[in-house]
Design a protein around this motif. Structure first.
Motif, PDB file in Angstrom:
ATOM      1  N   ILE A 328       0.828  -1.208   0.000  1.00 44.48           N
ATOM      2  CA  ILE A 328       0.000   0.000   0.000  1.00 44.48           C
ATOM      3  C   ILE A 328       0.862   1.257   0.000  1.00 44.48           C
ATOM      4  O   ILE A 328       0.662   2.177  -0.802  1.00 44.48           O
ATOM      5  CB  ILE A 328      -0.952  -0.013   1.223  1.00 44.48           C
ATOM      6  CG1 ILE A 328      -2.000  -1.120   1.028  1.00 44.48           C
ATOM      7  CG2 ILE A 328      -1.626   1.349   1.387  1.00 44.48           C
ATOM      8  CD1 ILE A 328      -2.822  -1.394   2.258  1.00 44.48           C
ATOM      9  N   ILE A 329       1.869   1.289   0.885  1.00 41.93           N
ATOM     10  CA  ILE A 329       2.733   2.468   0.960  1.00 41.93           C
ATOM     11  C   ILE A 329       3.430   2.699  -0.383  1.00 41.93           C
ATOM     12  O   ILE A 329       3.513   3.819  -0.877  1.00 41.93           O
ATOM     13  CB  ILE A 329       3.810   2.295   2.055  1.00 41.93           C
ATOM     14  CG1 ILE A 329       3.155   2.267   3.431  1.00 41.93           C
ATOM     15  CG2 ILE A 329       4.827   3.423   1.980  1.00 41.93           C
ATOM     16  CD1 ILE A 329       4.143   1.920   4.516  1.00 41.93           C
ATOM     17  N   GLY A 330       3.905   1.596  -0.956  1.00 42.12           N
ATOM     18  CA  GLY A 330       4.617   1.709  -2.232  1.00 42.12           C
ATOM     19  C   GLY A 330       3.737   2.299  -3.311  1.00 42.12           C
ATOM     20  O   GLY A 330       4.121   3.249  -3.997  1.00 42.12           O
ATOM     21  N   ALA A 331       2.527   1.749  -3.425  1.00 45.03           N
ATOM     22  CA  ALA A 331       1.618   2.237  -4.457  1.00 45.03           C
ATOM     23  C   ALA A 331       1.281   3.705  -4.226  1.00 45.03           C
ATOM     24  O   ALA A 331       1.199   4.499  -5.173  1.00 45.03           O
ATOM     25  CB  ALA A 331       0.352   1.387  -4.468  1.00 45.03           C
ATOM     26  N   MET A 332       1.139   4.070  -2.962  1.00 45.60           N
ATOM     27  CA  MET A 332       0.808   5.463  -2.657  1.00 45.60           C
ATOM     28  C   MET A 332       1.957   6.407  -3.032  1.00 45.60           C
ATOM     29  O   MET A 332       1.739   7.503  -3.543  1.00 45.60           O
ATOM     30  CB  MET A 332       0.477   5.620  -1.162  1.00 45.60           C
ATOM     31  CG  MET A 332      -0.886   5.050  -0.791  1.00 45.60           C
ATOM     32  SD  MET A 332      -1.169   5.071   1.000  1.00 45.60           S
ATOM     33  CE  MET A 332      -1.351   6.841   1.285  1.00 45.60           C
ATOM     34  N   MET A 333       3.167   5.978  -2.776  1.00 45.85           N
ATOM     35  CA  MET A 333       4.317   6.824  -3.099  1.00 45.85           C
ATOM     36  C   MET A 333       4.355   7.159  -4.588  1.00 45.85           C
ATOM     37  O   MET A 333       4.737   8.248  -4.989  1.00 45.85           O
ATOM     38  CB  MET A 333       5.629   6.116  -2.719  1.00 45.85           C
ATOM     39  CG  MET A 333       5.931   6.084  -1.244  1.00 45.85           C
ATOM     40  SD  MET A 333       6.066   7.723  -0.518  1.00 45.85           S
ATOM     41  CE  MET A 333       7.607   8.307  -1.241  1.00 45.85           C
ATOM     42  N   ALA A 334       3.965   6.176  -5.397  1.00 54.95           N
ATOM     43  CA  ALA A 334       4.092   6.344  -6.847  1.00 54.95           C
ATOM     44  C   ALA A 334       2.865   6.972  -7.483  1.00 54.95           C
ATOM     45  O   ALA A 334       2.910   7.391  -8.623  1.00 54.95           O
ATOM     46  CB  ALA A 334       4.367   4.990  -7.502  1.00 54.95           C
ATOM     47  N   PHE A 335       1.777   7.066  -6.722  1.00 56.28           N
ATOM     48  CA  PHE A 335       0.529   7.505  -7.353  1.00 56.28           C
ATOM     49  C   PHE A 335       0.617   8.924  -7.899  1.00 56.28           C
ATOM     50  O   PHE A 335       0.312   9.200  -9.048  1.00 56.28           O
ATOM     51  CB  PHE A 335      -0.638   7.381  -6.375  1.00 56.28           C
ATOM     52  CG  PHE A 335      -1.919   7.948  -6.909  1.00 56.28           C
ATOM     53  CD1 PHE A 335      -2.564   7.329  -7.971  1.00 56.28           C
ATOM     54  CD2 PHE A 335      -2.478   9.106  -6.377  1.00 56.28           C
ATOM     55  CE1 PHE A 335      -3.738   7.856  -8.487  1.00 56.28           C
ATOM     56  CE2 PHE A 335      -3.652   9.632  -6.886  1.00 56.28           C
ATOM     57  CZ  PHE A 335      -4.282   9.009  -7.950  1.00 56.28           C
ATOM     58  N   ASN A 342       1.018  10.746  -2.078  1.00 54.83           N
ATOM     59  CA  ASN A 342       2.430  10.531  -1.813  1.00 54.83           C
ATOM     60  C   ASN A 342       2.820  11.143  -0.472  1.00 54.83           C
ATOM     61  O   ASN A 342       3.514  10.530   0.336  1.00 54.83           O
ATOM     62  CB  ASN A 342       3.237  11.150  -2.968  1.00 54.83           C
ATOM     63  CG  ASN A 342       4.705  11.356  -2.636  1.00 54.83           C
ATOM     64  OD1 ASN A 342       5.044  12.225  -1.845  1.00 54.83           O
ATOM     65  ND2 ASN A 342       5.561  10.549  -3.251  1.00 54.83           N
ATOM     66  N   LYS A 343       2.323  12.333  -0.227  1.00 54.69           N
ATOM     67  CA  LYS A 343       2.703  13.032   1.002  1.00 54.69           C
ATOM     68  C   LYS A 343       2.218  12.282   2.241  1.00 54.69           C
ATOM     69  O   LYS A 343       2.911  12.235   3.262  1.00 54.69           O
ATOM     70  CB  LYS A 343       2.140  14.458   0.993  1.00 54.69           C
ATOM     71  CG  LYS A 343       2.937  15.403   0.109  1.00 54.69           C
ATOM     72  CD  LYS A 343       3.056  16.782   0.751  1.00 54.69           C
ATOM     73  CE  LYS A 343       4.077  17.634   0.036  1.00 54.69           C
ATOM     74  NZ  LYS A 343       3.557  18.114  -1.277  1.00 54.69           N
ATOM     75  N   VAL A 344       1.017  11.708   2.137  1.00 62.36           N
ATOM     76  CA  VAL A 344       0.486  10.959   3.276  1.00 62.36           C
ATOM     77  C   VAL A 344       1.405   9.770   3.582  1.00 62.36           C
ATOM     78  O   VAL A 344       1.769   9.518   4.739  1.00 62.36           O
ATOM     79  CB  VAL A 344      -0.951  10.470   2.991  1.00 62.36           C
ATOM     80  CG1 VAL A 344      -1.385   9.457   4.035  1.00 62.36           C
ATOM     81  CG2 VAL A 344      -1.899  11.651   2.961  1.00 62.36           C
ATOM     82  N   ALA A 345       1.798   9.052   2.532  1.00 64.92           N
ATOM     83  CA  ALA A 345       2.663   7.885   2.736  1.00 64.92           C
ATOM     84  C   ALA A 345       4.003   8.313   3.320  1.00 64.92           C
ATOM     85  O   ALA A 345       4.537   7.679   4.234  1.00 64.92           O
ATOM     86  CB  ALA A 345       2.874   7.155   1.399  1.00 64.92           C
TER      87      ALA A 345
END
Lengths: 494, 154
Positions: A328-335, A342-345
């Protein structure tokens, strides 16, 4: 055959007019339809947008740069000096016809003898191809924005990477080298060594360049849509996207909104004084106000809600399965690369770091490194899927990826979001999960490979990044090849 | 209302240039404009035009015309001088064709839309073979002015 042409010379009296006349005469003799725009002192009316839209090719007979060249970005082009157009008109008309028949997309320098230095536009003309469909039109808008944004990405990214490379990546972010009240701070004032100070200066300059990414992207998307009147509303909209922290996706929205507003304003019929007032007062004021209000009042709120909601959600997941969390964190970073998700992650990584959980931060950084790295790899293994501008951006992306400057992927994502963003998310999710699976840890909030010294389990960490990079590249290549129509595929190959 | 005679008169036309090279031709035509009071500082104007020729490699076209021009404050009013050279002069045409029809354009600093428009109309006419032939065959300066006036409908 339908042709359009622009002639221009510095004094704008003689050569541009003669070239225009020569082209008109020669084209008509050969039975072609032609619209010529003289950009000179006397000048003439611009070519109607309809004529540009339906044209088969464009001729630039110019000794000076072409104003508002974006209008012609979708057309095969023949570029010559005015003299050549006057002396060898028939041959030039033939070349334009030939270019139209071959649909030779314009690549930098190809037919341009002594071209007027508009290489960047040329590069992107090659991508935009011929299309007049809505989708391709939108693609042209995005590409225009991206083409102007790339230098900011490269300058900012490389300077920041240089800062991390020469100095302590954490120390440079903790000082401020310039204070408006006290002026420039010396290393002595700050209690840091000279190298750290230089790093902090580089970071400040690079960071400023990065601050312009979204405004320039938004500004030139609007410019592509609505010509010059779109620029100011687009840039202000982009700055507000920064303000509400909406990232580059927010910038794309701002640019499209600004362009649409100005396009609509241009359709208002006006006469006399009002008509003259339109470009001076109405377009800028109503355009800026309109896009500004929308960005602040409509776009800002959901962004803030995303921030809040996703943050809470991630915190709730803390105790859950580590692999799932990594995905989840990974996908968020790249979104959205610097946008709200990205900032939330990233913020979640920081909070974990402060709480003493170093593994989350490691996953966050690794997942933020693979988007530029994967794209850089893709531009190397499948050159033909990328235009020249993207390939150049790809070279800089290696350095940015290695330095955890995720923004290096933005030009690619902004140009083709539907294919690129999912690819980046899959690659980053892979890396995020692997990093946590390998129990890699990181005690610094950024720095990329430059902080390898404070990474726990560094070898497997690099393996996680490498795998994510390959996954990203494979996805990008796959989606770009799959989703491509034959026509599109043929275009960048030139 | 602008008429062609504001821009070119028989006194700024010569059917027999004495000049043996481009620079001399520019100076010779500039003298005509100076005598008319259109060019106030001939030397400076000629320098501007010659420098521009050098920079651009010359304004000679393969059709035998040359259009040396300069925009400078040494010009008080937009003007056109025309000279015909029997042997032709080297104005740097792409294929080396000597120029026998030389239009010297003088433009003042700043914008003067109307005159510039007229000048550009004349420039456009030069593309047409029939216009060039008429200029080559005209017997007197006045005939040349008449041809220009006739062709460049205002």
């Amino acid at each position: 055959m339908k042709l359009v042409a622009v002639t221009s010379c510095p004094t704008g009296i003689a050569h541009s007019e003669m070239a225009a006349e020569a082209l008109e005469v020669a084209a008509k003799e050969k039975g072609h339809e032609i619209h010529v725009e003289v950009q000179g002192a006397a000048g003439g009316p611009p070519i109607p947008a309809e004529a540009i839209k339906s044209a088969d090719a464009v001729i630039f007979a110019v000794d000076a740069s072409v104003r508002e060249i974006e209008r012609f970005a979708h057309l095969p082009k023949v570029e010559v000096r005015t003299r050549e157009a006057i002396d060898r008109t028939a041959g030039i008309v033939d070349r334009a016809v030939e270019a139209a028949q071959n649909r030779t997309p314009v690549t930098a320098g190809a037919p341009a003898e002594g071209g007027a230095g508009d290489e960047e536009e040329d590069v992107f003309a090659s991508v935009t191809g011929q299309g007049t469909s809505k989708g391709e039109e939108a693609r042209r808008w995005l590409m225009t924005g991206v083409s102007y944004m790339i230098p900011f990405v490269v300058a900012g990214g490389i300077l920041i990477a240089l800062s991390f490379a020469i100095a302590d990546a954490v120390a440079v972010t903790e000082v401020s080298v310039f204070d408006p009240e006290t002026g420039l701070a010396t290393p002595g004032d700050l209690g840091i060594d000279t190298i750290t100070w230089i790093g902090a200066v580089l970071l400040t300059i690079g960071g400023t360049a990065f601050g312009m990414l979204v405004p320039i992207l938004a500004g030139y998307i609007a410019y592509a849509m609505a010509d010059r009147p779109g620029l100011a509303p687009g840039i202000v909209g982009g700055l507000l996207a920064n303000t509400v922290e909406a990232g580059f996706l927010g910038g794309i929205i701002a640019g499209l909104l600004a362009g649409a507003i100005v396009m609509a304003l241009k359709r208002i019929p006006a006469k006399g004084t009002l008509k003259r007032m339109m470009p001076i007062l109405v377009y800028p004021i109503i355009g800026v106000l309109g896009v500004g209000a929308l960005m602040l009042l409509v776009v800002g709120e959901p962004v803030a809600a995303i921030n809040q909601g996703l943050g809470d959600w991630l915190t709730g997941l803390s105790g859950a399965n580590q692999i799932l969390l990594g995905l989840i964190i990974g996908a968020m970073m790249a979104f959205d690369m610097g946008g709200p998700v990205n900032k939330v992650a990233y913020a979640f990584g920081l909070l974990s770091l402060e709480a003493g959980n170093f593994q989350i931060m490691a996953a966050v950084m690794a997942a933020g490194m693979t988007p530029p790295l994967g794209l850089a790899l893709a531009t190397v293994v499948r050159k033909q899927l990328f235009n020249e501008g993207e390939r150049r951006a790809g070279q800089a992306a290696w350095v940015m990826g290695a330095s955890f400057i995720t923004e290096g992927a933005i030009p690619f994502a902004a140009a083709d979001p539907i294919r690129v963003i999912p690819s980046l998310m899959v690659g980053s999710a892979t890396t995020g999960a692997l990093s946590l699976a390998f129990s890699a840890s990181l005690q610094a909030p950024h720095g990329g490979i430059w902080v390898i010294g404070v990474i726990g389990n560094p070898l497997l960490y690099l393996v996680a990044i490498a795998i994510g990079t390959v996954v990203t590249a494979a996805m990008v290549v796959g989606l770009k090849s799959l989703g491509r129509t034959e026509k599109e595929a043929a275009v960048p190959a030139a | 209302m602008t008429t062609i005679s504001d821009l070119i008169t028989a006194t700024s036309v010569t059917t027999d240039l004495h000049a043996t090279n481009a620079e001399e031709a520019i100076d010779e035509l500039a003298r005509l404009l100076e005598a008319d009071g259109r060019v106030t500082d001939r030397q400076r104007y000629v320098e501007t035009v010659v420098a521009r020729e050098a920079e651009t490699g010359g304004t000679g076209m393969e059709s035998g015309i040359a259009i040396p021009h300069g925009k400078t404050s040494a010009v008080s009013a937009p003007a056109l001088a025309f000279g015909r050279s029997a042997k032709g002069l080297d104005f740097g045409a792409g294929d080396g064709t000597p120029s026998d029809l030389i239009f010297l354009i003088a433009a003042p600093e700043g914008e003067d839309d109307l005159h510039v428009r007229v000048l550009s109309r004349i420039a456009r006419k030069l593309i047409h073979e029939s216009f060039r032939t008429a200029l080559r065959e005209a017997a007197t300066p006045q005939a040349i002015v008449d041809i220009i006036e006739q062709e460049v409908e205002l």
